[in-house]
Motif scaffolding. Structure first.
Motif, PDB file in Angstrom:
ATOM      1  N   ILE A 152       0.308  -9.380   3.155  1.00 24.17           N
ATOM      2  CA  ILE A 152      -0.040  -8.009   2.811  1.00 24.17           C
ATOM      3  C   ILE A 152       0.074  -7.151   4.064  1.00 24.17           C
ATOM      4  O   ILE A 152      -0.708  -7.319   5.000  1.00 24.17           O
ATOM      5  CB  ILE A 152      -1.470  -7.921   2.239  1.00 24.17           C
ATOM      6  CG1 ILE A 152      -1.662  -8.921   1.097  1.00 24.17           C
ATOM      7  CG2 ILE A 152      -1.768  -6.499   1.787  1.00 24.17           C
ATOM      8  CD1 ILE A 152      -0.769  -8.690  -0.088  1.00 24.17           C
ATOM      9  N   PRO A 153       1.049  -6.245   4.121  1.00 21.06           N
ATOM     10  CA  PRO A 153       1.235  -5.422   5.324  1.00 21.06           C
ATOM     11  C   PRO A 153       0.053  -4.490   5.551  1.00 21.06           C
ATOM     12  O   PRO A 153      -0.594  -4.041   4.606  1.00 21.06           O
ATOM     13  CB  PRO A 153       2.511  -4.639   5.032  1.00 21.06           C
ATOM     14  CG  PRO A 153       3.170  -5.358   3.897  1.00 21.06           C
ATOM     15  CD  PRO A 153       2.063  -5.966   3.110  1.00 21.06           C
ATOM     16  N   THR A 154      -0.180  -4.179   6.800  1.00 23.30           N
ATOM     17  CA  THR A 154      -1.253  -3.254   7.126  1.00 23.30           C
ATOM     18  C   THR A 154      -0.896  -1.839   6.710  1.00 23.30           C
ATOM     19  O   THR A 154      -1.770  -1.044   6.378  1.00 23.30           O
ATOM     20  CB  THR A 154      -1.558  -3.292   8.634  1.00 23.30           C
ATOM     21  OG1 THR A 154      -2.638  -2.399   8.918  1.00 23.30           O
ATOM     22  CG2 THR A 154      -0.352  -2.886   9.452  1.00 23.30           C
ATOM     23  N   ALA A 155       0.395  -1.491   6.711  1.00 21.25           N
ATOM     24  CA  ALA A 155       0.836  -0.152   6.318  1.00 21.25           C
ATOM     25  C   ALA A 155       1.487  -0.219   4.947  1.00 21.25           C
ATOM     26  O   ALA A 155       2.427  -0.983   4.743  1.00 21.25           O
ATOM     27  CB  ALA A 155       1.822   0.404   7.337  1.00 21.25           C
ATOM     28  N   ARG A 156       0.993   0.584   4.006  1.00 22.68           N
ATOM     29  CA  ARG A 156       1.537   0.595   2.660  1.00 22.68           C
ATOM     30  C   ARG A 156       2.779   1.477   2.586  1.00 22.68           C
ATOM     31  O   ARG A 156       2.970   2.397   3.378  1.00 22.68           O
ATOM     32  CB  ARG A 156       0.482   1.103   1.667  1.00 22.68           C
ATOM     33  CG  ARG A 156      -0.729   0.191   1.561  1.00 22.68           C
ATOM     34  CD  ARG A 156      -0.321  -1.151   0.984  1.00 22.68           C
ATOM     35  NE  ARG A 156      -1.496  -1.986   0.772  1.00 22.68           N
ATOM     36  CZ  ARG A 156      -1.853  -2.969   1.577  1.00 22.68           C
ATOM     37  NH1 ARG A 156      -1.151  -3.221   2.665  1.00 22.68           N
ATOM     38  NH2 ARG A 156      -2.913  -3.701   1.306  1.00 22.68           N
ATOM     39  N   LYS A 157       3.590   1.205   1.582  1.00 27.05           N
ATOM     40  CA  LYS A 157       4.802   2.000   1.396  1.00 27.05           C
ATOM     41  C   LYS A 157       4.442   3.397   0.863  1.00 27.05           C
ATOM     42  O   LYS A 157       3.402   3.567   0.234  1.00 27.05           O
ATOM     43  CB  LYS A 157       5.726   1.293   0.401  1.00 27.05           C
ATOM     44  CG  LYS A 157       6.507   0.143   1.014  1.00 27.05           C
ATOM     45  CD  LYS A 157       7.431  -0.451  -0.026  1.00 27.05           C
ATOM     46  CE  LYS A 157       8.403  -1.429   0.620  1.00 27.05           C
ATOM     47  NZ  LYS A 157       9.361  -0.770   1.473  1.00 27.05           N
ATOM     48  N   PRO A 158       5.296   4.398   1.079  1.00 24.93           N
ATOM     49  CA  PRO A 158       5.037   5.735   0.546  1.00 24.93           C
ATOM     50  C   PRO A 158       5.114   5.762  -0.965  1.00 24.93           C
ATOM     51  O   PRO A 158       5.668   4.865  -1.599  1.00 24.93           O
ATOM     52  CB  PRO A 158       6.153   6.587   1.176  1.00 24.93           C
ATOM     53  CG  PRO A 158       7.229   5.613   1.521  1.00 24.93           C
ATOM     54  CD  PRO A 158       6.514   4.337   1.892  1.00 24.93           C
TER      55      PRO A 158
END
Length: 288
Positions: A152-158
């Motif tokens: 699970i990436p720390t930055a979510r997609k736009p």
């Protein structure tokens, strides 16, 4: 003074009783402080002029002397048909664990942009103990009780990427390999959402078919793994061990970033199938 001698147990030739085996030593996991101390010894305590940092890094990595963090479940879980559930999620990589109600967090020391070195999954589970296809009992072929793991990436997609499909039950932008976005067979076409979500080449582990006794699995994702998904070795591992062939190339570990987490889902598909999760833990190691 009378000398006390240890008591020795004598065995009769007809005595079928065997001595109890020695308990296995508890696994030692170095803390961040332990790793710093060892690095200091290697850096200054071996030769007068000190070892170069690059050599110290090589020694530490070869010994796999890395700090780690673990997440585990505290209760047994039973997943029945289509009741897929996220069982656990590890703390963000290289972030200090803080109380739930605290908004303060601290990034821990780490080496490089991609410091993850190893992820160890420990699972004790079994399926419903009956059913399955003819000839598949005890095998991983035709198993519909399994586990998936996602980074699970720390930055979510736009928001403009919201139309992209993701495996059922996962966060937007989650990935199972080192790529920013991985499309599995279950995601190929939009209408696939109407079809059963089945084990893919990215699965973490399947339970052997129709086996009611608890099975213990230890799955290691290592940054040096390099088995291609389309190789004969990957096919053999998937068939014999139940591990997804696309998880053998190490890319998920090599591309994990600071702040990313590991999420594990337990799944079961079709009527009668169940995933009995007795124990589950994930330990993530990183380089300092």
């Amino acid at each position: 003074m009378r000398r006390m001698l240890p008591t020795l147990r004598r065995f009769s030739p007809h005595d079928n009783t065997e001595p109890a085996p020695d308990p296995e030593p508890e696994q030692f996991y170095p803390s961040l402080r332990d790793v710093f101390q060892v690095r200091a010894i290697l850096r200054r305590g071996i030769v007068p002029e000190g070892l170069p940092v690059e050599i110290v890094d090589l020694i530490v990595d070869a010994a796999e002397y890395w700090p780690s963090v673990e997440a585990r479940i505290s209760e047994k879980i039973i997943i029945r048909q289509d009741g897929d559930r996220e069982c656990l999620r590890t703390p963000p990589l290289c972030y200090e664990q803080t109380p739930v109600d605290s908004s303060q967090s601290r990034i821990l020391p780490h080496r490089g942009m991609h410091p993850c070195r190893k992820i160890v999954f420990s699972i004790a589970s079994h399926d419903q103990g009956w059913g399955g296809g003819y000839g598949n009992r005890g095998k991983h072929v035709g198993a519909y009780s399994w586990f998936d793991a996602f980074i699970i990436p720390t930055a979510r997609k736009p928001d403009n990427d919201a139309d992209a499909t993701t495996p059922p039950g996962t966060d937007e932008g989650s990935r199972t390999t080192g790529q920013e976005r991985t499309t599995t067979d279950a995601e190929t076409k939009p209408e696939s959402r109407l079809e059963p979500f089945l084990p893919t080449a990215n699965r973490l582990q399947t339970n052997p078919v129709a086996t009611s006794t608890t099975q213990n699995f230890r799955i290691v994702w290592h940054y040096l793994d390099s088995i291609p998904a389309d190789s004969a070795k990957a096919e053999e591992i998937e068939t014999e061990e139940g591990r997804g062939r696309a998880t053998l190339d190490g890319s998920a570990v090599r591309n994990m970033q600071v702040g990313d987490s590991v999420s594990v889902w337990a799944r079961a598909r079709f009527a009668g199938w169940a995933n009995h999760v007795e124990r589950l833990s994930v330990r993530v190691f990183w380089a300092v």
